[in-house]
Enzyme design. Structure first.
Site, PDB file in Angstrom:
ATOM      1  N   SER A 252      52.254  33.655  33.107  1.00 15.54           N
ATOM      2  CA  SER A 252      53.211  34.719  32.793  1.00 15.54           C
ATOM      3  C   SER A 252      54.616  34.193  32.455  1.00 15.54           C
ATOM      4  CB  SER A 252      53.282  35.714  33.950  1.00 15.54           C
ATOM      5  OG  SER A 252      52.053  36.380  34.068  1.00 15.54           O
ATOM      6  N   THR A 295      51.032  40.533  41.387  1.00  7.81           N
ATOM      7  CA  THR A 295      49.636  40.112  41.282  1.00  7.81           C
ATOM      8  C   THR A 295      49.023  39.927  42.668  1.00  7.81           C
ATOM      9  OG1 THR A 295      48.146  38.552  40.193  1.00  7.81           O
ATOM     10  CG2 THR A 295      50.235  37.658  40.911  1.00  7.81           C
ATOM     11  N   LYS A 299      49.031  44.251  44.707  1.00  2.18           N
ATOM     12  CA  LYS A 299      49.049  45.362  43.744  1.00  2.18           C
ATOM     13  C   LYS A 299      48.950  46.727  44.418  1.00  2.18           C
ATOM     14  CE  LYS A 299      47.326  42.823  39.812  1.00  2.18           C
ATOM     15  NZ  LYS A 299      46.281  42.598  38.849  1.00  2.18           N
ATOM     16  N   ALA A 362      35.995  44.996  43.521  1.00  3.49           N
ATOM     17  CA  ALA A 362      36.542  46.355  43.704  1.00  3.49           C
ATOM     18  C   ALA A 362      38.013  46.301  44.097  1.00  3.49           C
ATOM     19  CB  ALA A 362      35.730  47.101  44.777  1.00  3.49           C
ATOM     20  N   GLY A 364      42.198  45.196  42.747  1.00  2.00           N
ATOM     21  CA  GLY A 364      43.145  45.766  41.775  1.00  2.00           C
ATOM     22  C   GLY A 364      42.636  45.694  40.347  1.00  2.00           C
ATOM     23  N   ALA A 365      42.122  44.533  39.938  1.00  2.00           N
ATOM     24  CA  ALA A 365      41.660  44.381  38.553  1.00  2.00           C
ATOM     25  C   ALA A 365      40.435  45.256  38.304  1.00  2.00           C
ATOM     26  CB  ALA A 365      41.337  42.916  38.269  1.00  2.00           C
ATOM     27  N   ASN A 384      30.466  44.846  44.997  1.00  2.52           N
ATOM     28  CA  ASN A 384      31.539  44.209  45.762  1.00  2.52           C
ATOM     29  C   ASN A 384      31.036  43.688  47.095  1.00  2.52           C
ATOM     30  OD1 ASN A 384      34.299  43.466  45.800  1.00  2.52           O
ATOM     31  ND2 ASN A 384      34.696  45.019  47.377  1.00  2.52           N
ATOM     32  N   THR A 386      32.716  43.810  49.945  1.00  2.00           N
ATOM     33  CA  THR A 386      32.944  44.894  50.896  1.00  2.00           C
ATOM     34  C   THR A 386      32.427  46.175  50.243  1.00  2.00           C
ATOM     35  OG1 THR A 386      34.926  43.717  51.567  1.00  2.00           O
ATOM     36  CG2 THR A 386      34.719  45.995  52.337  1.00  2.00           C
TER      37      THR A 386
END
Ligand code: NAP
Length: 499
Positions: A252, A295, A299, A362, A364-365, A384, A386
């Site tokens: 970034s 990030t 998030k 499962a 943020g992305a 996922n 979890t």
């Protein structure tokens, strides 16, 4: 106060190697620090004429092991080397060492007198390689026995709070030459923004040489100048950045800083590795940051700190961009935009109608991915570790869910037109054979018909993508997503289109 000087630490085994490092970066640096402790034993005998050969001001340093250096031969040997380097001083000061670094507890009056007599400034240094330091003014006043010395404090921060304190306390140091820095990844901002600290110099390293000081948070002079715009930073420079933990790999800064440069903006974008989102926000307020990319793993935890959240970020339930308006932080999600655009290019179509999609993860992305798949009319199953998180996300969009493991294999076989990998597994796994720790779907055999998109972009092919490509699948990494989500962030930060 003068601008901060850029000092290149010379970590070669020979003086010739050190001279080559200077030549490589000559246009980027103001001085060099000869780290005698890195030199081969025989090379140490030829120190005296190094400043003349270097053709720029040189600081002489023989750093002991206990202070983070390599010198282990004892104080008598060190004193002899210092004396040898300062001896036979020339009238032409450019042929003498311009600076000599002597630690806080190393007092040899004859060396100090010799330095003072021939205009060699003493950097009086204190290093704490394992802990944090405070009360810099008080300590520096004690360290500075004559006004001719430059006190230096370098320490290893234990939390971003320690770095915030560096910026806060540096305001009390404006009237004295000083060097102040926090080491390690977490302290990188004190090196990039050392003009803000009023620091006399900032240390840099030849990052790709065999021996270098990157582990201490030093970056190479070219990156400091070309990426972080170091020479042009001033009191009006707007500061942006990216926060996360551990934040070891991020493209970034390069993306945003080149955007500012292309548009002629007086702005800089820095990495802010942080141990908590609260600490990031306190740091941001202290140094006056105007926008932050958020990030892993913040998030979601950032959201309670926001005055406003965009409708899209609210629906996705994750925020990767915060922008300061007045005293408030407002939150947005640009991951969804980035992924939608990157997926469109990858698949060559806008719609996922009729497609069965596996979303791996499962977090943020994955939330952005589920939102995009729904928008594009695809059907999906969320996998996922979890399972409760997979269920919660799936329920939000009317998707299926399954455990991430061999128990979910049948579902993965069924939802395999497009596989979108969003876990952090495989991130930073360069040159590794796929296995059950670096490949989140190690239990699945690719058939070759699947389109596989991994949101990770470093390495450019994760172990999972390597395996998919080998089976003949169409594969893509997350660099496009990063780029496009960054473009939208740029617009939110600056009000201007990136391109
Ligand atoms: P996050 O919210 O922390 O979610 C992490 C996900 O990874 C969760 O599903 C988690 O499962 C799973 N996970 C982590 N370690 C695991 C393990 N050892 N075994 C199984 N599952 C594991 O992170 P995020 O924000 O979604 O980011 C995930 C990755 O995507 C990161 O590598 C990030 O750099 C990348 N990313 C790229 C872009 C881009 O622009 N290209 C954008 C966003 C994110 P649990 O729920 O079971 O913990």
């Amino acid at each position: 106060m003068e601008r901060t000087k850029i000092c290149l630490c010379l970590t070669g085994k020979t003086l010739e190697e050190d001279l080559a490092m200077i030549d490589r970066y000559r246009n980027y640096i103001d001085l060099a620090e000869l780290r005698v402790d890195f030199l081969d034993y025989d090379e140490r005998l030829s120190l005296r004429h190094f400043p003349e050969r270097a053709g720029l001001p040189v600081c002489l340093t023989i750093r002991r092991n206990v202070d983070g250096g390599m010198f282990v031969e004892g104080e008598a040997a060190r004193t002899t080397l210092y004396a040898r380097a300062l001896a036979f001083a020339e009238q032409d000061a450019r042929k003498n060492y311009a600076y000599i670094d002597l630690e806080d507890d190393f007092y040899v009056p004859s060396l100090q007198d010799a330095a003072l007599a021939f205009g060699t400034r003493i950097i009086r240094s204190y290093h704490n390689m394992t802990g944090a330091e405070r009360n810099f003014r008080e300590r520096m006043e004690r360290m500075r026995t004559t006004g001719f010395e430059i006190p230096k404090i370098a320490f290893m921060p234990q939390s971003l709070t320690d770095v915030t304190n560096v910026f806060r306390e540096s305001r009390e140091l404006r009237d004295m030459d000083h060097i102040l820095l926090a080491m390690g990844n977490m302290g990188m901002s004190t090196r990039i923004l050392s003009n803000q600290l009023g620091s006399y110099l900032t240390y840099t390293t030849c990052a790709d040489s065999e021996q270098n000081l990157s582990a201490l948070g030093q970056i190479d002079p070219k990156t400091l100048c070309d990426v972080y715009n170091f020479r042009l930073q001033d009191d009006n420079t707007k500061i942006f950045g990216v926060t996360g933990w551990p934040l070891k790999v991020t493209d970034s800064p390069r993306l945003h800083n080149s955007g500012y440069q292309a548009h002629g903006m007086n702005s800089v974008y820095i990495p802010v590795p942080s141990d908590s989102i609260d600490n990031t926000l306190t740091f941001a307020d202290e140094i006056g940051m105007q926008g932050i990319s958020v990030t892993v793993p913040y998030k979601e935890s950032v959201m309670p700190n926001l005055a406003n959240l965009s409708a899209e970020a609210g629906e996705i339930g994750a925020c990767n961009t915060i922008v300061k308006h007045g005293n408030d932080w407002n939150g947005f999600n640009t991951d969804a935009y980035g992924l939608r655009k990157a997926l469109g290019e990858f698949l060559g179509r806008e719609s996922l109608f009729g497609k069965k999609v596996a979303i791996i993860g499962a977090g943020g992305a994955a939330k952005a991915a589920a939102y995009v798949v729904k928008q594009l009319h695809g059907r999906a199953c969320i996998f996922n570790r979890t399972v409760s998180k997979a269920k919660k996300l799936a329920d939000q969009y009317g998707f299926k869910y399954a455990p991430l493991g061999p128990e979910g294999l049948d579902m993965l076989e069924y939802y395999s037109n497009l596989i979108i990998q969003t876990t952090s597994i495989g991130n930073g796994c360069f040159d590794q054979e796929p296995n059950d720790t670096n490949d989140p779907i190690y239990f699945y055999n690719f058939h070759g018909h699947e389109a596989v998109y991994d949101v990770i972009y470093k390495p450019s092919r994760t172990p999972m993508l390597q395996r998919a490509a080998k089976a003949g699948c169409n594969v893509e990494n997350g660099f496009g997503m990063l780029t496009y989500q960054g473009h939208q962030q740029f617009k939110l930060y600056t009000g201007v289109d990136y391109e």
